[in-house]
Design a protein around this motif. Structure first.
Motif, PDB file in Angstrom:
ATOM      1  N   LYS A 207       0.794  -1.342  -0.015  1.00  0.00           N
ATOM      2  CA  LYS A 207       0.033  -0.060  -0.021  1.00  0.00           C
ATOM      3  C   LYS A 207       0.916   1.238  -0.044  1.00  0.00           C
ATOM      4  N   THR A 208       2.137   1.100   0.470  1.00  0.00           N
ATOM      5  CA  THR A 208       2.995   2.524   0.460  1.00  0.00           C
ATOM      6  C   THR A 208       3.553   2.714  -0.890  1.00  0.00           C
ATOM      7  N   GLY A 209       3.595   1.535  -1.777  1.00  0.00           N
ATOM      8  CA  GLY A 209       4.185   1.758  -3.018  1.00  0.00           C
ATOM      9  C   GLY A 209       3.080   2.102  -4.105  1.00  0.00           C
ATOM     10  N   ILE A 210       1.936   1.746  -3.769  1.00  0.00           N
ATOM     11  CA  ILE A 210       0.625   1.912  -4.739  1.00  0.00           C
ATOM     12  C   ILE A 210      -0.572   2.606  -4.289  1.00  0.00           C
ATOM     13  N   THR A 211      -0.633   3.893  -4.358  1.00  0.00           N
ATOM     14  CA  THR A 211      -1.546   4.587  -4.111  1.00  0.00           C
ATOM     15  C   THR A 211      -2.553   5.313  -5.036  1.00  0.00           C
ATOM     16  N   GLY A 212      -2.242   4.880  -6.412  1.00  0.00           N
ATOM     17  CA  GLY A 212      -2.902   5.320  -7.610  1.00  0.00           C
ATOM     18  C   GLY A 212      -2.578   4.549  -8.982  1.00  0.00           C
ATOM     19  N   LEU A 213      -3.201   4.907  -9.963  1.00  0.00           N
ATOM     20  CA  LEU A 213      -2.883   4.297 -11.381  1.00  0.00           C
ATOM     21  C   LEU A 213      -1.501   4.604 -11.651  1.00  0.00           C
ATOM     22  N   PRO A 214      -1.099   5.942 -11.509  1.00  0.00           N
ATOM     23  CA  PRO A 214       0.500   6.327 -11.944  1.00  0.00           C
ATOM     24  C   PRO A 214       1.549   5.391 -11.271  1.00  0.00           C
ATOM     25  N   ASP A 215       1.199   4.885 -10.162  1.00  0.00           N
ATOM     26  CA  ASP A 215       2.136   3.908  -9.360  1.00  0.00           C
ATOM     27  C   ASP A 215       2.374   2.477 -10.194  1.00  0.00           C
ATOM     28  N   SER A 219       6.825  -0.002 -13.324  1.00  0.00           N
ATOM     29  CA  SER A 219       7.363  -0.289 -11.952  1.00  0.00           C
ATOM     30  C   SER A 219       7.551  -1.872 -11.974  1.00  0.00           C
ATOM     31  N   GLY A 220       8.007  -2.437 -10.796  1.00  0.00           N
ATOM     32  CA  GLY A 220       8.094  -3.718 -10.620  1.00  0.00           C
ATOM     33  C   GLY A 220       6.669  -4.253 -10.185  1.00  0.00           C
ATOM     34  N   HIS A 221       5.876  -3.600  -9.883  1.00  0.00           N
ATOM     35  CA  HIS A 221       4.523  -3.977  -9.458  1.00  0.00           C
ATOM     36  C   HIS A 221       3.667  -4.850 -10.377  1.00  0.00           C
ATOM     37  N   ARG A 222       3.190  -6.032 -10.257  1.00  0.00           N
ATOM     38  CA  ARG A 222       2.776  -6.965 -10.961  1.00  0.00           C
ATOM     39  C   ARG A 222       0.985  -6.699 -10.891  1.00  0.00           C
ATOM     40  N   PHE A 223       0.467  -6.532 -12.259  1.00  0.00           N
ATOM     41  CA  PHE A 223      -0.901  -6.347 -12.019  1.00  0.00           C
ATOM     42  C   PHE A 223      -1.746  -7.682 -12.446  1.00  0.00           C
ATOM     43  N   GLN A 248       0.052  -0.920 -22.054  1.00  0.00           N
ATOM     44  CA  GLN A 248       1.638  -1.503 -22.223  1.00  0.00           C
ATOM     45  C   GLN A 248       2.716  -0.982 -21.324  1.00  0.00           C
ATOM     46  N   GLN A 249       2.358   0.090 -20.479  1.00  0.00           N
ATOM     47  CA  GLN A 249       3.028   0.502 -19.492  1.00  0.00           C
ATOM     48  C   GLN A 249       2.990  -0.057 -18.258  1.00  0.00           C
ATOM     49  N   ILE A 250       2.124  -1.111 -18.024  1.00  0.00           N
ATOM     50  CA  ILE A 250       1.821  -1.617 -16.815  1.00  0.00           C
ATOM     51  C   ILE A 250       2.124  -3.160 -17.042  1.00  0.00           C
ATOM     52  N   ASN A 251       2.646  -3.620 -15.949  1.00  0.00           N
ATOM     53  CA  ASN A 251       3.277  -5.142 -16.138  1.00  0.00           C
ATOM     54  C   ASN A 251       2.306  -5.824 -15.489  1.00  0.00           C
ATOM     55  N   GLY A 252       1.822  -6.803 -16.496  1.00  0.00           N
ATOM     56  CA  GLY A 252       0.782  -7.591 -16.183  1.00  0.00           C
ATOM     57  C   GLY A 252      -0.690  -7.372 -16.938  1.00  0.00           C
ATOM     58  N   PHE A 253      -0.753  -6.173 -17.601  1.00  0.00           N
ATOM     59  CA  PHE A 253      -1.982  -5.618 -18.115  1.00  0.00           C
ATOM     60  C   PHE A 253      -2.902  -6.677 -19.132  1.00  0.00           C
ATOM     61  N   ASP A 254      -1.963  -7.550 -19.648  1.00  0.00           N
ATOM     62  CA  ASP A 254      -2.642  -8.806 -20.528  1.00  0.00           C
ATOM     63  C   ASP A 254      -3.020  -9.846 -19.706  1.00  0.00           C
ATOM     64  N   SER A 255      -2.573  -9.882 -18.440  1.00  0.00           N
ATOM     65  CA  SER A 255      -3.190 -11.243 -17.513  1.00  0.00           C
ATOM     66  C   SER A 255      -4.178 -10.955 -17.149  1.00  0.00           C
ATOM     67  N   MET A 271       0.290 -13.649  -6.276  1.00  0.00           N
ATOM     68  CA  MET A 271       0.846 -13.631  -7.706  1.00  0.00           C
ATOM     69  C   MET A 271       0.607 -12.495  -8.525  1.00  0.00           C
ATOM     70  N   ALA A 272       0.237 -11.252  -7.746  1.00  0.00           N
ATOM     71  CA  ALA A 272       0.278 -10.010  -8.305  1.00  0.00           C
ATOM     72  C   ALA A 272      -0.002  -9.089  -7.205  1.00  0.00           C
ATOM     73  N   ASP A 273       0.645  -7.827  -7.570  1.00  0.00           N
ATOM     74  CA  ASP A 273       0.570  -6.772  -6.335  1.00  0.00           C
ATOM     75  C   ASP A 273      -0.533  -6.156  -6.306  1.00  0.00           C
ATOM     76  N   ALA A 274      -1.585  -6.013  -7.406  1.00  0.00           N
ATOM     77  CA  ALA A 274      -2.638  -5.217  -7.536  1.00  0.00           C
ATOM     78  C   ALA A 274      -3.827  -5.733  -8.489  1.00  0.00           C
ATOM     79  N   GLY A 275      -4.943  -5.494  -8.314  1.00  0.00           N
ATOM     80  CA  GLY A 275      -5.614  -5.835  -9.383  1.00  0.00           C
ATOM     81  C   GLY A 275      -7.079  -4.814  -9.320  1.00  0.00           C
ATOM     82  N   PHE A 276      -7.665  -4.546 -10.307  1.00  0.00           N
ATOM     83  CA  PHE A 276      -8.889  -3.663 -10.392  1.00  0.00           C
ATOM     84  C   PHE A 276     -10.135  -4.385 -10.207  1.00  0.00           C
ATOM     85  N   GLY A 277     -10.959  -3.948  -9.099  1.00  0.00           N
ATOM     86  CA  GLY A 277     -12.289  -4.611  -9.033  1.00  0.00           C
ATOM     87  C   GLY A 277     -13.247  -3.754  -7.858  1.00  0.00           C
ATOM     88  N   VAL A 278     -13.874  -4.392  -7.462  1.00  0.00           N
ATOM     89  CA  VAL A 278     -14.900  -3.680  -6.333  1.00  0.00           C
ATOM     90  C   VAL A 278     -14.345  -3.887  -4.977  1.00  0.00           C
TER      91      VAL A 278
END
Length: 365
Positions: A207-215, A219-223, A248-255, A271-278
């Motif tokens: 959470k300290t390394g991901i506070t929004g989409l630009p993070d 980066s090494g963060h896996r999505f 394409q700037q996001i690591n794991g965008f196609d996963s 298996m990932a550092d972040a995902g998008f959802g409810v």
């Protein structure tokens, strides 16, 4: 109730009993084998026998015991539990759809053909509450994408279709334009249902390394993303576009994963550092949540079906205090004029009177 079950087996045909997943999950939650055995409805001795048996099978321990510190899962035990969680999260909606269809067929055989409300909608935590109230009306709930639900509604193959519409007016306009051919305004009526928060689901250590989409950029963060046909994926793409971020700037965008819960389980398993959802999916797996936007989860029907008894019963249910109370228990979900019927024009007019920030706390706006 129908639940997915998967198992390992030896060459001799010995099966990794499903109760093992319950036992391992309980050990993770309690740190005590006695409590885990009780939660699994087996004896302490049987629990140890199972753990030893399958540790021998894998050639690695499933748990670690430390004097005075209780029992914890080994890395293999953790991996098995999270694999099981992901199977449940990914296959759960399909299994629920099959169970709903089977239940309808059985009821018709036992009681004769009668009016059943046919509903197609994408899987969501509020929609998943509806089968719990089937004593009040007959429901055949099939999970599908919003586009599939709208096609089914227009063909007369369903009575109600789920539909997502962002609370952001610019996003909403783009969604409506995309589905314009499937939304004849003279025939379709909108049933208000709920509003829900969407955002980034992250583990507490991230959470300290991901506070929004630009993070997420470079980066090494896996999505982990939602599958391409989902409206949640479309919403995420619009949020990226607004911030001038390429996928394409996001690591794991196609996963991809297929449900909110599956994305959350994927992140929780490491298996990932972040995902998008409810937000409700994030809280289900004890993840932190960064709210980014809100959306309406609407239900659509044909104008000439509003007088049908099954639809009247359905509207009465979702307006009821006990159903609304259940929705209020879901993190990030808000009953929003639940059960009120609008035309598309009236819904669009309401955008000028409602701000999406209404559903975010002051610190989140």
């Amino acid at each position: 109730m129908i639940s997915p079950i998967w198992s390992f087996s030896t060459e001799e045909g010995q099966l990794f009993e499903p109760v093992m997943f319950v036992l391992l999950r309980s050990i993770r939650e309690t740190g005590r084998l006695t409590a885990a055995a009780s939660a699994s409805d087996i004896s302490y001795r049987h629990a140890w026998n199972l753990l030893n048996k399958w540790s021998d099978f894998f050639g690695l321990p499933l748990v670690v015991r430390r004097k005075g510190q209780g029992t914890t899962l080994s890395p293999l035990g953790e991996k098995l539990v999270w694999s099981h969680e992901r199977v449940q999260a990914r296959l759960g909606p399909q299994i629920d759809s099959m169970a709903s269809e089977l239940n309808m067929q059985m009821q018709q055989l036992l009681e004769g053909t009668h009016q059943v409300l046919r509903m197609q909608a994408s899987h969501g935590f509020a929609v998943a509450l509806l089968p719990k109230f089937q004593a009040r009306f007959e429901l055949n709930l099939q999970y599908s994408s919003p586009e599939e639900a709208l096609i089914s509604l227009n063909r007369g193959e369903s009575d109600v279709a789920g539909f997502h519409l962002p609370t952001d007016p610019l996003f909403a306009h783009r969604v409506l334009e995309h589905y314009r051919d499937l939304l004849p305004p003279d025939k379709i009526r909108v049933i208000r249902f709920i509003t829900r928060r969407q955002g980034l689901m992250i583990r507490s250590e991230s959470k300290t390394g991901i506070t929004g989409l630009p993070d997420l950029m470079h980066s090494g963060h896996r999505f982990i993303n939602r599958e391409r046909r989902s409206d949640t994926r479309a919403l995420f793409n619009m949020l990226l576009e607004r911030e001038s971020i390429s996928g394409q700037q996001i690591n794991g965008f196609d996963s991809e994963e297929f449900t909110h819960s599956a994305v959350a389980a994927y992140v929780a398993a490491g298996m990932a550092d972040a995902g998008f959802g409810v937000e409700a999916a994030a809280r289900q797996f004890d993840l932190d949540f960064v709210p980014l936007t809100t959306e309406y989860y609407l239900l659509l029907c044909h104008r000439d079906r509003l007088g049908n008894d099954n639809l009247k019963q359905f509207l009465q249910l979702i307006r009821s205090d006990d159903f609304v109370a259940e929705v209020n228990k879901l993190p990030g979900y808000f009953p929003d004029l639940c059960g009120e019927v609008f035309t598309l024009a009236e819904l669009l007019e309401s955008y000028s009177k409602t701000k999406s920030a209404k559903y975010l706390t002051d610190s989140e706006v």
